[in-house]
Design a protein around this motif. Structure first.
Motif, PDB file in Angstrom:
ATOM      1  N   PRO A  42     -30.822 -12.223  22.909  1.00  0.00           N
ATOM      2  CA  PRO A  42     -29.884 -13.112  23.601  1.00  0.00           C
ATOM      3  C   PRO A  42     -30.557 -14.293  24.275  1.00  0.00           C
ATOM      4  O   PRO A  42     -29.969 -15.385  24.361  1.00  0.00           O
ATOM      5  N   ARG A 220     -10.213  -0.250  30.197  1.00  0.00           N
ATOM      6  CA  ARG A 220     -11.183  -1.314  29.922  1.00  0.00           C
ATOM      7  C   ARG A 220     -10.493  -2.541  29.344  1.00  0.00           C
ATOM      8  O   ARG A 220     -10.828  -3.678  29.683  1.00  0.00           O
ATOM      9  N   GLY A 224      -9.876  -6.481  31.432  1.00  0.00           N
ATOM     10  CA  GLY A 224     -10.146  -7.779  30.806  1.00  0.00           C
ATOM     11  C   GLY A 224      -8.910  -8.667  30.795  1.00  0.00           C
ATOM     12  O   GLY A 224      -8.983  -9.863  31.111  1.00  0.00           O
ATOM     13  N   TRP A 227      -8.167 -10.099  34.322  1.00  0.00           N
ATOM     14  CA  TRP A 227      -8.985 -11.250  34.712  1.00  0.00           C
ATOM     15  C   TRP A 227      -8.521 -12.511  33.975  1.00  0.00           C
ATOM     16  O   TRP A 227      -8.491 -13.596  34.551  1.00  0.00           O
ATOM     17  N   GLY A 266     -16.761 -16.133  33.045  1.00  0.00           N
ATOM     18  CA  GLY A 266     -17.319 -15.272  32.017  1.00  0.00           C
ATOM     19  C   GLY A 266     -18.205 -14.172  32.583  1.00  0.00           C
ATOM     20  O   GLY A 266     -18.114 -13.022  32.164  1.00  0.00           O
ATOM     21  N   LEU A 267     -19.054 -14.515  33.554  1.00  0.00           N
ATOM     22  CA  LEU A 267     -19.954 -13.522  34.136  1.00  0.00           C
ATOM     23  C   LEU A 267     -19.181 -12.453  34.900  1.00  0.00           C
ATOM     24  O   LEU A 267     -19.486 -11.255  34.792  1.00  0.00           O
ATOM     25  N   GLY A 269     -16.001 -11.590  34.431  1.00  0.00           N
ATOM     26  CA  GLY A 269     -15.272 -10.790  33.461  1.00  0.00           C
ATOM     27  C   GLY A 269     -16.165  -9.768  32.777  1.00  0.00           C
ATOM     28  O   GLY A 269     -15.771  -8.611  32.580  1.00  0.00           O
ATOM     29  N   TYR A 270     -17.372 -10.178  32.425  1.00  0.00           N
ATOM     30  CA  TYR A 270     -18.330  -9.245  31.821  1.00  0.00           C
ATOM     31  C   TYR A 270     -18.700  -8.134  32.798  1.00  0.00           C
ATOM     32  O   TYR A 270     -18.780  -6.958  32.420  1.00  0.00           O
ATOM     33  N   PHE A 271     -18.896  -8.496  34.059  1.00  0.00           N
ATOM     34  CA  PHE A 271     -19.250  -7.506  35.073  1.00  0.00           C
ATOM     35  C   PHE A 271     -18.129  -6.478  35.251  1.00  0.00           C
ATOM     36  O   PHE A 271     -18.389  -5.261  35.312  1.00  0.00           O
ATOM     37  N   ASP A 273     -15.832  -5.590  33.093  1.00  0.00           N
ATOM     38  CA  ASP A 273     -15.775  -4.755  31.901  1.00  0.00           C
ATOM     39  C   ASP A 273     -16.872  -3.696  31.922  1.00  0.00           C
ATOM     40  O   ASP A 273     -16.632  -2.529  31.579  1.00  0.00           O
ATOM     41  N   GLN A 274     -18.072  -4.083  32.327  1.00  0.00           N
ATOM     42  CA  GLN A 274     -19.186  -3.143  32.355  1.00  0.00           C
ATOM     43  C   GLN A 274     -18.995  -2.076  33.429  1.00  0.00           C
ATOM     44  O   GLN A 274     -19.377  -0.916  33.231  1.00  0.00           O
TER      45      GLN A 274
END
Length: 289
Positions: A42, A220, A224, A227, A266-267, A269-271, A273-274
Protein backbone atom coordinates in the motif's frame (compact mmCIF):
# COMPACT_ATOMS: atom_id res chain seq x y z
CA UNK A 1 42.10 -20.15 29.76
CA UNK A 2 40.54 -16.70 30.02
CA UNK A 3 38.96 -15.24 33.14
CA UNK A 4 35.50 -15.29 31.49
CA UNK A 5 35.70 -18.98 30.58
CA UNK A 6 37.01 -19.90 34.04
CA UNK A 7 34.08 -18.14 35.78
CA UNK A 8 31.07 -20.53 35.87
CA UNK A 9 28.60 -17.69 36.45
CA UNK A 10 29.85 -15.78 33.43
CA UNK A 11 29.63 -18.89 31.24
CA UNK A 12 26.02 -19.53 32.28
CA UNK A 13 24.99 -15.93 31.51
CA UNK A 14 26.63 -16.14 28.10
CA UNK A 15 24.75 -19.36 27.36
CA UNK A 16 21.45 -17.76 28.40
CA UNK A 17 22.08 -14.74 26.18
CA UNK A 18 22.59 -16.79 23.02
CA UNK A 19 19.01 -18.25 22.76
CA UNK A 20 17.57 -14.86 23.63
CA UNK A 21 19.56 -13.21 20.85
CA UNK A 22 18.47 -15.86 18.39
CA UNK A 23 14.85 -15.42 19.49
CA UNK A 24 14.98 -11.66 18.97
CA UNK A 25 16.62 -12.18 15.60
CA UNK A 26 13.75 -14.46 14.55
CA UNK A 27 11.26 -11.88 15.79
CA UNK A 28 12.90 -9.13 13.76
CA UNK A 29 12.95 -11.36 10.69
CA UNK A 30 9.25 -12.16 11.09
CA UNK A 31 8.45 -8.47 11.58
CA UNK A 32 10.41 -7.58 8.46
CA UNK A 33 8.55 -10.19 6.42
CA UNK A 34 5.20 -8.91 7.70
CA UNK A 35 6.10 -5.32 6.80
CA UNK A 36 7.19 -6.36 3.31
CA UNK A 37 4.01 -8.37 2.76
CA UNK A 38 1.42 -6.01 4.26
CA UNK A 39 2.83 -2.50 4.61
CA UNK A 40 5.08 -2.09 1.59
CA UNK A 41 2.45 -2.72 -1.16
CA UNK A 42 0.00 0.00 0.00
CA UNK A 43 2.86 2.42 0.64
CA UNK A 44 4.21 1.89 -2.88
CA UNK A 45 0.76 2.24 -4.46
CA UNK A 46 -0.10 5.31 -2.38
CA UNK A 47 3.23 6.96 -3.22
CA UNK A 48 2.64 6.33 -6.92
CA UNK A 49 -0.89 7.74 -6.80
CA UNK A 50 0.25 10.80 -4.87
CA UNK A 51 3.02 11.39 -7.39
CA UNK A 52 0.60 11.08 -10.30
CA UNK A 53 -1.84 13.42 -8.55
CA UNK A 54 0.95 15.95 -7.97
CA UNK A 55 2.03 15.85 -11.61
CA UNK A 56 -1.46 16.12 -13.10
CA UNK A 57 -2.66 18.89 -10.78
CA UNK A 58 0.55 20.92 -11.17
CA UNK A 59 0.00 21.30 -14.91
CA UNK A 60 -1.21 24.63 -16.32
CA UNK A 61 -5.00 24.86 -16.29
CA UNK A 62 -5.49 22.20 -13.62
CA UNK A 63 -8.70 22.81 -11.65
CA UNK A 64 -7.93 20.67 -8.59
CA UNK A 65 -5.20 21.37 -6.01
CA UNK A 66 -2.07 19.23 -5.91
CA UNK A 67 -1.16 17.39 -2.67
CA UNK A 68 1.54 19.94 -1.85
CA UNK A 69 -0.99 22.74 -2.25
CA UNK A 70 -3.52 20.91 -0.08
CA UNK A 71 -1.00 20.55 2.73
CA UNK A 72 0.08 24.17 2.43
CA UNK A 73 -3.45 25.59 2.46
CA UNK A 74 -4.84 23.32 5.21
CA UNK A 75 -1.84 23.22 7.50
CA UNK A 76 -3.71 24.92 10.34
CA UNK A 77 -6.53 22.37 10.10
CA UNK A 78 -3.99 19.54 10.18
CA UNK A 79 -1.93 20.71 13.16
CA UNK A 80 -4.86 22.24 15.11
CA UNK A 81 -7.77 19.82 14.68
CA UNK A 82 -9.50 20.94 17.90
CA UNK A 83 -9.41 24.73 17.71
CA UNK A 84 -12.63 26.54 18.61
CA UNK A 85 -13.19 30.13 17.52
CA UNK A 86 -16.88 30.09 18.40
CA UNK A 87 -20.03 29.12 16.52
CA UNK A 88 -19.42 26.80 13.60
CA UNK A 89 -15.80 27.90 13.24
CA UNK A 90 -14.24 24.84 14.88
CA UNK A 91 -11.48 22.44 13.92
CA UNK A 92 -11.81 19.26 11.90
CA UNK A 93 -11.63 17.14 15.04
CA UNK A 94 -14.78 18.74 16.47
CA UNK A 95 -16.53 18.34 13.11
CA UNK A 96 -15.78 14.62 13.05
CA UNK A 97 -16.81 14.15 16.69
CA UNK A 98 -20.15 15.88 16.05
CA UNK A 99 -20.81 13.51 13.15
CA UNK A 100 -19.72 10.49 15.20
CA UNK A 101 -22.10 11.47 17.99
CA UNK A 102 -25.05 11.43 15.59
CA UNK A 103 -23.87 8.13 14.15
CA UNK A 104 -23.58 6.63 17.64
CA UNK A 105 -27.20 7.47 18.48
CA UNK A 106 -28.71 6.39 15.17
CA UNK A 107 -26.61 3.27 14.78
CA UNK A 108 -27.23 2.10 18.36
CA UNK A 109 -30.98 2.34 17.87
CA UNK A 110 -30.67 0.51 14.54
CA UNK A 111 -28.75 -2.31 16.25
CA UNK A 112 -31.36 -2.80 18.99
CA UNK A 113 -34.40 -2.56 16.71
CA UNK A 114 -32.76 -4.37 13.77
CA UNK A 115 -31.59 -7.38 15.76
CA UNK A 116 -34.98 -7.65 17.51
CA UNK A 117 -36.94 -7.53 14.26
CA UNK A 118 -34.47 -9.88 12.59
CA UNK A 119 -34.98 -12.46 15.35
CA UNK A 120 -38.74 -12.07 15.06
CA UNK A 121 -38.71 -12.57 11.29
CA UNK A 122 -36.27 -15.46 11.56
CA UNK A 123 -38.33 -17.29 14.19
CA UNK A 124 -41.87 -16.57 12.96
CA UNK A 125 -43.02 -17.60 9.49
CA UNK A 126 -46.07 -15.37 9.85
CA UNK A 127 -43.91 -12.35 10.72
CA UNK A 128 -41.57 -13.09 7.80
CA UNK A 129 -44.46 -13.25 5.32
CA UNK A 130 -46.03 -10.09 6.71
CA UNK A 131 -43.01 -7.88 7.28
CA UNK A 132 -40.42 -9.03 4.73
CA UNK A 133 -42.20 -7.58 1.64
CA UNK A 134 -42.60 -4.22 3.42
CA UNK A 135 -38.94 -4.15 4.45
CA UNK A 136 -37.81 -5.10 0.95
CA UNK A 137 -39.67 -2.08 -0.43
CA UNK A 138 -38.55 0.39 2.24
CA UNK A 139 -34.88 -0.58 2.08
CA UNK A 140 -34.68 0.52 -1.56
CA UNK A 141 -35.58 4.12 -0.65
CA UNK A 142 -32.42 6.28 -0.81
CA UNK A 143 -31.33 7.59 2.61
CA UNK A 144 -31.64 11.27 1.74
CA UNK A 145 -35.21 10.73 0.54
CA UNK A 146 -36.15 10.22 4.21
CA UNK A 147 -34.72 13.59 5.25
CA UNK A 148 -37.72 15.79 4.29
CA UNK A 149 -40.08 13.40 6.09
CA UNK A 150 -37.91 13.38 9.20
CA UNK A 151 -37.58 17.17 9.16
CA UNK A 152 -41.36 17.50 8.94
CA UNK A 153 -41.83 15.00 11.77
CA UNK A 154 -39.16 16.20 14.21
CA UNK A 155 -38.97 19.90 13.27
CA UNK A 156 -35.27 19.84 14.13
CA UNK A 157 -32.14 19.04 12.19
CA UNK A 158 -30.27 16.91 14.74
CA UNK A 159 -32.96 14.26 15.40
CA UNK A 160 -33.72 14.26 11.69
CA UNK A 161 -30.12 13.35 10.89
CA UNK A 162 -30.17 10.64 13.56
CA UNK A 163 -33.36 9.20 12.05
CA UNK A 164 -31.74 9.09 8.60
CA UNK A 165 -28.84 7.12 10.08
CA UNK A 166 -31.25 4.78 11.84
CA UNK A 167 -33.38 4.09 8.77
CA UNK A 168 -30.28 3.58 6.62
CA UNK A 169 -28.45 1.15 8.91
CA UNK A 170 -31.39 -0.95 10.04
CA UNK A 171 -32.07 -2.90 6.82
CA UNK A 172 -28.85 -4.93 6.51
CA UNK A 173 -29.04 -5.68 10.23
CA UNK A 174 -32.61 -7.01 9.94
CA UNK A 175 -31.88 -9.06 6.84
CA UNK A 176 -28.64 -10.63 8.06
CA UNK A 177 -30.04 -11.36 11.52
CA UNK A 178 -33.13 -13.08 10.11
CA UNK A 179 -31.00 -15.18 7.75
CA UNK A 180 -28.75 -16.17 10.64
CA UNK A 181 -31.70 -17.19 12.82
CA UNK A 182 -33.26 -19.26 10.03
CA UNK A 183 -29.94 -21.05 9.42
CA UNK A 184 -29.55 -22.28 13.01
CA UNK A 185 -29.19 -26.10 12.79
CA UNK A 186 -32.14 -28.12 14.06
CA UNK A 187 -29.78 -30.09 16.29
CA UNK A 188 -29.15 -26.93 18.33
CA UNK A 189 -32.86 -26.45 18.90
CA UNK A 190 -33.21 -30.10 19.87
CA UNK A 191 -30.48 -29.64 22.47
CA UNK A 192 -32.35 -26.62 23.84
CA UNK A 193 -35.50 -28.73 24.21
CA UNK A 194 -33.61 -31.55 25.92
CA UNK A 195 -32.02 -29.11 28.36
CA UNK A 196 -35.41 -27.41 28.83
CA UNK A 197 -33.99 -23.94 28.31
CA UNK A 198 -36.40 -21.09 28.90
CA UNK A 199 -36.90 -18.51 26.10
CA UNK A 200 -34.25 -16.18 27.53
CA UNK A 201 -31.67 -18.96 27.88
CA UNK A 202 -32.50 -20.24 24.40
CA UNK A 203 -32.01 -16.75 23.00
CA UNK A 204 -28.71 -16.04 24.75
CA UNK A 205 -27.12 -19.51 24.61
CA UNK A 206 -28.39 -20.95 21.33
CA UNK A 207 -29.78 -18.34 18.97
CA UNK A 208 -27.40 -15.40 19.38
CA UNK A 209 -24.13 -17.41 19.35
CA UNK A 210 -25.26 -19.41 16.32
CA UNK A 211 -26.43 -16.37 14.35
CA UNK A 212 -23.58 -14.08 15.49
CA UNK A 213 -21.51 -14.33 12.26
CA UNK A 214 -24.54 -13.25 10.22
CA UNK A 215 -25.48 -10.53 12.70
CA UNK A 216 -22.01 -9.00 12.69
CA UNK A 217 -21.91 -9.07 8.90
CA UNK A 218 -25.04 -6.93 8.98
CA UNK A 219 -23.60 -4.70 11.68
CA UNK A 220 -20.48 -4.12 9.62
CA UNK A 221 -22.49 -3.16 6.56
CA UNK A 222 -24.72 -0.97 8.72
CA UNK A 223 -21.89 1.07 10.23
CA UNK A 224 -20.51 1.84 6.77
CA UNK A 225 -23.92 2.95 5.53
CA UNK A 226 -24.41 5.05 8.68
CA UNK A 227 -21.21 6.99 8.05
CA UNK A 228 -22.13 7.53 4.40
CA UNK A 229 -25.62 8.73 5.35
CA UNK A 230 -24.54 11.24 7.99
CA UNK A 231 -22.02 12.92 5.69
CA UNK A 232 -24.69 13.33 3.02
CA UNK A 233 -27.40 14.43 5.48
CA UNK A 234 -25.19 17.05 7.13
CA UNK A 235 -24.64 18.73 3.79
CA UNK A 236 -28.35 19.58 3.81
CA UNK A 237 -29.20 20.16 7.48
CA UNK A 238 -26.27 22.46 8.28
CA UNK A 239 -24.70 23.00 11.69
CA UNK A 240 -21.52 21.37 12.96
CA UNK A 241 -20.43 18.15 11.26
CA UNK A 242 -18.01 16.89 8.65
CA UNK A 243 -20.70 16.87 5.95
CA UNK A 244 -21.62 20.49 6.61
CA UNK A 245 -17.93 21.39 6.67
CA UNK A 246 -17.53 19.96 3.16
CA UNK A 247 -20.55 21.84 1.83
CA UNK A 248 -19.49 25.07 3.52
CA UNK A 249 -15.99 24.73 2.05
CA UNK A 250 -17.53 24.22 -1.39
CA UNK A 251 -19.56 27.42 -1.04
CA UNK A 252 -16.35 29.24 -0.09
CA UNK A 253 -14.43 27.64 -3.02
CA UNK A 254 -11.89 26.09 -0.64
CA UNK A 255 -11.10 22.91 -2.53
CA UNK A 256 -8.10 22.04 -0.39
CA UNK A 257 -10.33 21.96 2.70
CA UNK A 258 -12.69 19.61 0.87
CA UNK A 259 -9.84 17.27 -0.06
CA UNK A 260 -8.62 17.17 3.55
CA UNK A 261 -12.18 16.53 4.78
CA UNK A 262 -12.56 13.64 2.33
CA UNK A 263 -9.37 12.10 3.70
CA UNK A 264 -10.79 12.39 7.21
CA UNK A 265 -14.06 10.83 6.08
CA UNK A 266 -12.28 7.87 4.53
CA UNK A 267 -10.01 7.27 7.52
CA UNK A 268 -12.87 7.49 10.03
CA UNK A 269 -15.04 5.19 7.93
CA UNK A 270 -12.23 2.65 7.71
CA UNK A 271 -11.67 2.89 11.47
CA UNK A 272 -15.37 2.28 12.23
CA UNK A 273 -15.45 -0.72 9.92
CA UNK A 274 -12.35 -2.21 11.53
CA UNK A 275 -13.72 -1.68 15.06
CA UNK A 276 -16.98 -3.52 14.29
CA UNK A 277 -15.04 -6.22 12.44
CA UNK A 278 -12.65 -6.67 15.37
CA UNK A 279 -15.52 -6.99 17.86
CA UNK A 280 -17.24 -9.45 15.53
CA UNK A 281 -14.12 -11.64 15.28
CA UNK A 282 -13.72 -11.64 19.05
CA UNK A 283 -17.35 -12.50 19.71
CA UNK A 284 -17.62 -15.15 16.98
CA UNK A 285 -14.04 -16.41 17.48
CA UNK A 286 -12.99 -15.58 13.95
CA UNK A 287 -16.03 -16.91 12.07
CA UNK A 288 -17.43 -13.51 11.05
CA UNK A 289 -16.21 -11.45 8.10
Amino acid sequence: MTAESSNPKTGIMAALRQPSAAFHKDQLAALGQWLLAHLLPPVVVLTGLMGLWEILCSMPGAMLPAPSQVVQETWELIVLPFYNYGGNDVGMGWQVLASLERVAYGYSMAVVVGVSLGVLIGKSTWAMRGLDPIFQVLRTVPPLAWLPISLAAFQSSNPSAIFVIFITAIWPIIINTSVGIRNIPDDYQNVARVLRLNPYENFTRIMLPSAAPYIFSGLRIGIGLSWLAIVAAEMLIGGVGIGFFIWDAWNASMLSDIVLALIYVGLVGYFLDQVVGFIGRRVTRGTSA
